[in-house]
Design an enzyme around this catalytic site. Structure first.
Site, PDB file in Angstrom:
ATOM      1  N   LEU A 127       0.842  -1.195   0.000  1.00  0.00           N
ATOM      2  CA  LEU A 127       0.000   0.000   0.000  1.00  0.00           C
ATOM      3  C   LEU A 127       0.884   1.255   0.000  1.00  0.00           C
ATOM      4  CD1 LEU A 127      -2.883   1.249   0.279  1.00  0.00           C
ATOM      5  CD2 LEU A 127      -2.579   1.125   2.751  1.00  0.00           C
ATOM      6  N   PRO A 130       6.949   5.719  -1.263  1.00  0.00           N
ATOM      7  CA  PRO A 130       7.960   6.535  -0.575  1.00  0.00           C
ATOM      8  C   PRO A 130       7.400   7.869  -0.066  1.00  0.00           C
ATOM      9  CG  PRO A 130       8.904   5.549  -2.547  1.00  0.00           C
ATOM     10  CD  PRO A 130       7.440   5.199  -2.553  1.00  0.00           C
ATOM     11  N   SER A 134       1.028   7.684   5.567  1.00  0.00           N
ATOM     12  CA  SER A 134      -0.203   7.993   6.303  1.00  0.00           C
ATOM     13  C   SER A 134      -1.344   8.360   5.370  1.00  0.00           C
ATOM     14  CB  SER A 134       0.043   9.155   7.277  1.00  0.00           C
ATOM     15  OG  SER A 134       1.035   8.814   8.214  1.00  0.00           O
ATOM     16  N   TRP A 158       8.541   0.047   1.851  1.00  0.00           N
ATOM     17  CA  TRP A 158       8.331  -0.570   3.166  1.00  0.00           C
ATOM     18  C   TRP A 158       7.630  -1.923   3.116  1.00  0.00           C
ATOM     19  CZ3 TRP A 158      11.222   2.072   6.193  1.00  0.00           C
ATOM     20  CH2 TRP A 158      11.276   3.462   6.109  1.00  0.00           C
ATOM     21  N   THR A 160       6.812  -5.361   3.843  1.00  0.00           N
ATOM     22  CA  THR A 160       7.200  -6.488   4.705  1.00  0.00           C
ATOM     23  C   THR A 160       7.170  -7.750   3.840  1.00  0.00           C
ATOM     24  OG1 THR A 160       6.296  -5.412   6.657  1.00  0.00           O
ATOM     25  CG2 THR A 160       6.546  -7.816   6.778  1.00  0.00           C
ATOM     26  N   GLY A 243      -6.058  -5.913  10.414  1.00  0.00           N
ATOM     27  CA  GLY A 243      -4.606  -5.937  10.581  1.00  0.00           C
ATOM     28  C   GLY A 243      -4.157  -5.208  11.835  1.00  0.00           C
ATOM     29  N   GLN A 280      10.086  -2.450  47.081  1.00  0.00           N
ATOM     30  CA  GLN A 280       8.760  -2.015  46.628  1.00  0.00           C
ATOM     31  C   GLN A 280       8.820  -1.170  45.354  1.00  0.00           C
ATOM     32  OE1 GLN A 280       6.180   0.965  48.724  1.00  0.00           O
ATOM     33  NE2 GLN A 280       5.042  -0.878  49.285  1.00  0.00           N
ATOM     34  N   GLU A 364       1.089   0.116  10.085  1.00  0.00           N
ATOM     35  CA  GLU A 364      -0.371  -0.098  10.011  1.00  0.00           C
ATOM     36  C   GLU A 364      -1.143   1.112  10.536  1.00  0.00           C
ATOM     37  OE1 GLU A 364      -2.117  -3.672   9.853  1.00  0.00           O
ATOM     38  OE2 GLU A 364      -0.285  -4.767   9.384  1.00  0.00           O
TER      39      GLU A 364
END
Ligand SMILES: Cc1cc2nc3c(=O)[nH]c(=O)nc-3n(C[C@H](O)[C@H](O)[C@H](O)COP(=O)(O)OP(=O)(O)OC[C@H]3O[C@@H](n4cnc5c(N)ncnc54)[C@H](O)[C@@H]3O)c2cc1C
Length: 397
Positions: A127, A130, A134, A158, A160, A243, A280, A364
């Site tokens: 999706l 460069p 967003s 990017w 994956t 996702g 503690q 994501e």
């Protein structure tokens, strides 16, 4: 210590047992070396696929497991608790199957889905570009119809599994309409003109390959279009709702792994004559970490149960992703603190957990974008799927 879970069936309990066993036997012995050597564990995905763990939320008629999303996510959490890169890979692979499973024709599904869900074919999801992360509707990659084919050109950043995958689910522009001019294609890795740049040198998740994919006049058969022309962005974005829950579960697993290591260390390590967990100040730090992990789990399970009931869940998915990834960042940072100076060395895995957590606040949909999705839903007085489902927020414009 195993996490205590309420699951809806004995079958789900058995699946979780199987996952823990595979994580213990197949993942745990390899994670440290593979992450250090930046080696992508392709065979692990085949192992998980053959065990039935890659297709859990998809229908049995197409080779999936027919499990509720809440079960799939808990399996994902258990995988990520041992190896975050593999957890992310399972989630991204599931995302790459989503368009075909939800919008593919019966013929397309029967042709590809069983091998995808069975782990023989590994998927990737293209999706981002460069200049467009967003804001995916700003994408420039194009697919031009030419007889019985489409010809794709452009760069997808990017990715994956970039260069490792067998197929790429690609969003590309078929008209200039900003959000309704994008279509979704399934591109085979061996298509002429498709290549991968060298993998990104990342801060963490080094066992997960990330690369820019270059499409230079890549010709594919027209029957590799998923859904209709112009439906690509809604397909991509509704897949991201699911996702995001995957990433929330992965972040929860990562945080659980960090908590477990921190507790084990704090029970062993002594200062002032007692184990440090008995001080503690340190014990309360661990208590806050445990509370954060439980909160993350509760958030993603609540959203998954809405999804399983067929209810809208976009806003809850964004909340779960936001809370679980911010919690993972905090818990992994505090785990380094629990280990003191040793936590800052590569002799212990907690510094790696901290590096791995950071990216979960970014991919994501960054956590700024999740806040945007949530605040826009609030401004409208509820959840409106057509306007709040974005990886960015493209459809709202
Ligand atoms: C390891 C890794 C794996 C990835 N895997 C994939 C993959 O498989 N497939 C894929 O398609 N993409 C993938 N991505 C891309 C990822 O989704 C994007 O990096 C992410 O969406 C952010 O886009 P960007 O990097 O272009 O940042 P930008 O969009 O340029 O944002 C920069 C900063 O500005 C902020 N910002 C932007 N717009 C707004 C706004 N409106 N309001 C407030 N703040 C804003 C962001 O939150 C961020 O902090 C991956 C990224 C990484 C790092």
């Amino acid at each position: 210590m195993p996490v205590s879970r309420l699951v809806p069936s004995q079958e789900a309990a058995d699946l979780l047992d199987l996952t823990r066993q595979l994580a213990r036997e197949e993942l745990a012995p390899r994670v440290v070396q593979a992450e250090a050597e930046e080696a992508f564990p392709r065979d692990v995905f085949r192992t998980l696929g053959r065990a039935g763990l890659l297709g859990l939320p998809y229908g049995e008629d197409v080779g999936g497991g027919g499990q509720p999303y809440e079960v799939y996510l808990q399996v994902l959490e258990e995988i990520a608790a041992v190896w975050a890169s593999v957890g992310v890979g399972v989630s991204v692979h599931g995302l790459s199957c989503f368009g075909l499973a939800t919008r593919g024709t019966a013929e397309q599904q029967q042709r590809w889905l069983p091998d995808m869900l069975g782990g023989e074919l590994l998927g990737a999801y293209c999706l981002s570009e460069p200049h467009a992360g967003s804001d995916p509707a700003a994408m420039r990659a194009r697919a031009v119809s030419d007889g019985d084919s489409y010809v794709l050109s452009g760069d997808k950043a990017w990715t994956t599994h970039g260069g490792q995958a067998d197929f790429y689910k690609v969003m590309a522009r078929t008209s200039d309409d900003r959000s309704r001019g994008i279509s979704c294609f399934l591109v085979p890795a061996d298509a002429a003109g498709l290549s991968a740049d060298p993998a990104e040198r990342k801060m963490g998740l080094t066992g997960s390959t990330t690369a820019t994919m270059r499409f230079e006049d890549v010709r594919i058969d027209a029957d590799r279009l998923l859904g209709a022309e112009g439906e690509g962005l809604p397909i991509a974005l509704s897949g991201l709702d699911a996702g995001r829950l995957g990433i929330a579960a992965v972040a929860t697993g990562l945080a659980q792994g960090a908590l477990d290591d921190a507790v084990a260390y704090a029970r062993e390590r002594e200062t002032f004559g007692v184990p440090i967990i008995e001080h503690q100040g340190l014990g309360f730090l661990l208590a806050d970490m445990a509370a954060a992990v439980e909160t993350s789990r509760a958030m993603y399970l609540a959203a998954a149960r809405l999804r399983d009931a067929g209810q809208p869940y976009s806003q809850q998915a964004s909340i779960a992703k936001l809370v679980a990834t911010d919690n993972a960042m905090k818990v992994t940072t505090d785990a380094v603190q629990v280990f003191g100076g040793y936590g800052y060395t590569r002799d212990f895995p907690v510094e790696r957990y901290m590096r791995e957590a950071k990216v979960m606040q970014i991919f994501e949909g960054t956590n700024q974008i999740q806040r945007l999705v949530i605040s826009r839903a609030l401004a409208k007085g509820g959840t409106d799927r057509t306007t709040v489902a974005g990886g960015g927020f493209a459809l709202a414009r």
